[in-house]
Scaffold this motif. Sequence first.
Motif, mmCIF file in Angstrom:
data_model
loop_
_atom_site.group_PDB
_atom_site.id
_atom_site.type_symbol
_atom_site.label_atom_id
_atom_site.label_comp_id
_atom_site.label_asym_id
_atom_site.label_seq_id
_atom_site.Cartn_x
_atom_site.Cartn_y
_atom_site.Cartn_z
ATOM 1 N N HIS A 1 0.846 -1.203 0.000
ATOM 2 C CA HIS A 1 0.000 0.000 0.000
ATOM 3 C C HIS A 1 0.881 1.253 0.000
ATOM 4 N N ILE A 2 1.906 1.196 0.842
ATOM 5 C CA ILE A 2 2.767 2.377 0.964
ATOM 6 C C ILE A 2 3.690 2.505 -0.247
ATOM 7 N N HIS A 3 4.215 1.358 -0.694
ATOM 8 C CA HIS A 3 5.125 1.460 -1.834
ATOM 9 C C HIS A 3 4.404 1.967 -3.080
ATOM 10 N N SER A 4 3.203 1.466 -3.310
ATOM 11 C CA SER A 4 2.501 1.941 -4.507
ATOM 12 C C SER A 4 2.201 3.430 -4.384
ATOM 13 N N ALA A 5 1.823 3.875 -3.186
ATOM 14 C CA ALA A 5 1.555 5.299 -2.994
ATOM 15 C C ALA A 5 2.814 6.116 -3.254
ATOM 16 N N TYR A 6 3.920 5.621 -2.725
ATOM 17 C CA TYR A 6 5.168 6.365 -2.882
ATOM 18 C C TYR A 6 5.569 6.454 -4.352
ATOM 19 N N SER A 7 5.554 5.311 -5.051
ATOM 20 C CA SER A 7 6.046 5.360 -6.425
ATOM 21 C C SER A 7 5.087 6.139 -7.343
#
Lengths: 641, 254, 277
Positions: C126-132
């Motif tokens: 969830h966080i990685h997709s938001a970040y990228s």
Amino acid sequence: MSTVTLNAHAPTGPIADRWDEHRFSVKLVNPNNRRKFTVLVVGTGLAGAAAAASLAQLGYQVKVFTFHDSPRRAHSIAAQGGINAAKNYKNDGDSIHRLFYDTIKGGDFRARESNVYRLAQVSVNIIDQCVAQGVPFAREYGGLLDNRSFGGAQVSRTFYARGQTGQQLLLGAYQALMQQVGLGRVEMHTKTEMLDVVTKDGQACGIVVRDLATGEITSFNGHAVLLCTGGYSNAFYLSTNAMNCNATAAWRAHKRGAAFANPCYTQIHPTCIPANDEFQSKLTLMSESLRNDGRIWVPKSPDDTRPPHQIPEDERDYYLERIYPSFGNLAPRDVSSRAAKRMVDAGHGIGPLQNGVYLDFADAIGRLGEQVVKERYGNLFDMYQRITDENPYQVPMRIYPAPHYTMGGLWVDYNLQTTVPGLYALGEANFSDHGANRLGASALMQGLADGYFVIPTTISDGLAPLLGSPPVPLDDPVFAQTEQEVRDDISRWLSVGGTRSVDHYHRELGKIVWDYCGMGRNRTGLEKALSEIPALRAEFETNVRVTGRADEVNQNLEKVQRVADFFELGELMCRDALHREESCGGHFREEYQTDEGEAQRNDEDFCYVGAWEWKGPDTPQALHREPLEFEYVQLTQRSYK
Amino acid sequence: MKLTLKIWRQEGPRAEGRFESYEVPNVNEEMSFLEMLDGLNERLVEDGQEPITFDSDCREGICGTCGITIDGKPHGPWPGAATCQLHMRAFSDGDVITLEPWRAAGFPVMKDLMVDRTAFDTIVEAGGYISVDTGAAPDANEIPVPKPVADAAMDAAACIGCGACVAACPNSAAQLFTSAKLAHLNLLPQGQAERFRRTEDMVETMETFFGSCTNYGFCQEACPKEIPIDFIALMNRDYLKAKLKNRKLAGRQG
Amino acid sequence: MTYVDGAHRWCDRTEAARLTTTQHPPGSQGASGAPSPVNRRAKRTTFPLVDLYQTAVGKKWVMAVTGIALMGFVFAHMFGNLKLYQGPEDLDKYAAGLKTLGDPILPNSMVVWLLRVGLLVVFALHIHSAYSLTMMNRRSNGAGGGTRRDTIAANFAARTMRWTGIIVAAFLVWHLADFTWGWSFVNPDYQYGAVYDNVVASFSRPAVAIAYVVANLALGVHLYHGSWSIFQSLGSMSPRFNPRRNPLRRGFALAFTAAVVLPNISFPIAVQLGIIG
């Protein structure tokens, strides 16, 4: 010495078989050899995009040029009403022959029979092609295609996609074109304006273009050049054409030897929103369908400045109903346009500038209720209200005719080839199918017919003999020379250093052309225009101001060259109108009318195509005549009483 | 009325841009916004100054050529209207109006208010078509298309490709444009054969130029044709199917 | 300008040679003014999910799916915590029961550990997709130099997703330190297994109670846009969930958010008011 011969190459024999016969007789190019030919397509409207996509599918090397930032922006996109096709899906007696007859008659018997019959024949294939491409035509609940009647036709043969038929058809052609770009078969040059045709030994061998982003002038060579560059209504300055529509490509081709046919055939659309102020940049068309329920009137007293609702019924002149009792408000485009002009000229004009007539829906709203009127015309009313800030449910609309289509254009033979071998003209840029007046919903049909079905067949006749000879190389001196002429022209405009803007001169030119070569023409006016235009042009050439440089985006530099061409073209329009001593279709000479004020043709002396040959900058063009012979229709007088 | 315009001036793609102010007296409220700019340009030319470069063509809201961000809003304050359809009665005397080009890395500024939207053509080139060579089409009435489907496809096909959706989006996403083209073709029976490949190719090409969707909805507010973000949902679903579905079987279910 | 061929390469006929040797930074223009790609093109792989995750649309899908998992978690978490109102025995028994889920088939704590690992993966995605996606959007956004975009259309929740997400993530670390790891500088009175007492001890401190309320309000804002947004990202085309006329969709988002956040913020308030404890 004349270099122009008008050989229409129109086939003979039974008219229904002519296209078949011709397809059999044209020389073909073997599929493996097609890639050896380069075709340059200028313009990406319906005709250009359809031609480029179809030729690339066949295997030719195609290069496409458009001055727009994307091929999808060509002005075909603005067509509203629909596209005709002799499908007879409604079982109401339509046929290829009927569409052929309607088009010939609508054009006031000034078009070539063979071409028009072919147009009617391929019209059915166009609809098939467009549906397969995903054009979302209107459907009935059963899922089959819907039709409506249009422009007074007695059958329902018009296919439409809401009020955006032109947009949807163009997107279909554009998508097919972009697919070919993706496949590497089409090289796309956007923001690239064609400024000259290159000819060698009388044969077109390439074009010179200006990159509108960088200003660079370069040449492209090819075996054939297709001009699909639209019409010249902007010679009037105020028209329903887009701001950038221009005749430059066609006109430069004319100056390189292509004859220009019937320039005086221009169509004035009766229902447009009148100009609001002198800064008006263009006019907006309102669909002709409004006349089905609206009543057109002006105040009887010329100086009546009361608001419309205060003018009592007996002080109103419903002039169309009065003069044409049987057709009334549904009189054809040219007839009702001229009637409106007469009213305004006689001082009955309404609105702040006294330049319009009322189109009143009060009766229709009373009879049908506001809801029904809203269903039929709601989107048009909204558009009108957005532009004028007046509510047409309460206040009558103000309308006035405006130029919107030109039937004249480059002369072409049955193969769509101009008088310059290797140079072709398609769509509105040519003169071929509409005669002196175009029927509603036929422009889209003709553009797509030329692009999808005619040129892919006929071009091989010109290309086949060239097999084995590469295009004229770009280092041939003809290219350097033509490029130099274009560059000189550009530097000349940039160095004038005058005081007035290009728009100023375009507006002034437009006023002359509109006043003397607009809806009504007469000898005195045309002679006056022929002396005023050169005088204004002389002033334009010495007093126009073009800022900026040649090597950057420079919209004024683009414009000044287009307006320069409109000056020459405007003059030719007047010369053609002056020579054609008859009234036919969009060309109305006030001297030649029946007692009832209708157009009076002179089939004895003028049943021909008038094609003009360029004779140099200081010599008037020479007229060539292509006689028109009618074997399948009877020449009759149009009457709408 | 009298207005002050703060207009973005930029000489070329590589030049630095800046705002410059122009006083425009005698503005008539019947004028369209672009006619007001035409008038300013005419004055600038006759004063020997560089006129403002801006794109426009049909001036009836269908060609998609025009596009100016007016006071932070693409196409200005009127909903469902392109810049060319905006009239000066939307403003009042003494207003200060800011004019900018579309702002997005995928739409580099060419000059002043003119941007290069070729990226949109590249997205269409990647798959925004139905492959049918001229002449190969069956009769137009051979495949019935239910009216609601034809209407929905037309709603999507109404897109004019102006780029306002990108200009409005804080992420500079072109999802509304791309999804409208996809929906137009993917909804129709004629478009089924290439549906999933088209979706994959167009989405992935789109993403090389533009950002991602954060479901703000700015795009549908800015859209001059009021195309809804429903189509983005449809695109998302088709993209997922494109990745996860067995194409050999996909044709069966439509 | 000119563009040629289907490989999505851009070239200008006059300066083609220069272009091939000159690298343009992303988002800048080629010599002709034709844009060069802003973002790297995803390479196709044979693994469908990996393939999907490479693109922004795929990442949004992953964000939506992980979002649903996290919504399930926060809802279950809230539901379990309602046992605070039933008293210490029930709550502690529920907490202990979590560890014996699957008993007697599975070993002790196995299910809870599987859930924890799963949650960790879900969080990470969830966080990685938001970040990228944020990084991609920064590259794509050309707002530099101009004025701010007019942002009336989108609501507060949509615009603050990144911030509320960061607040919730930071809160989560605190929350774990408070009740799971029992770090003494976070919760000095922590006792392993005494869930009820730990909660009461922590929430008795007004600063902590306020922090919990604030963090849960941030969670609520995040949930509100997220639970509205999943329909869009997953491609729901049901007319009832149409984003234009969306009473059901807004209603669902509002109801879910309220169902999670209201009980959650009631706990510290109840402790502060002395209802619990």
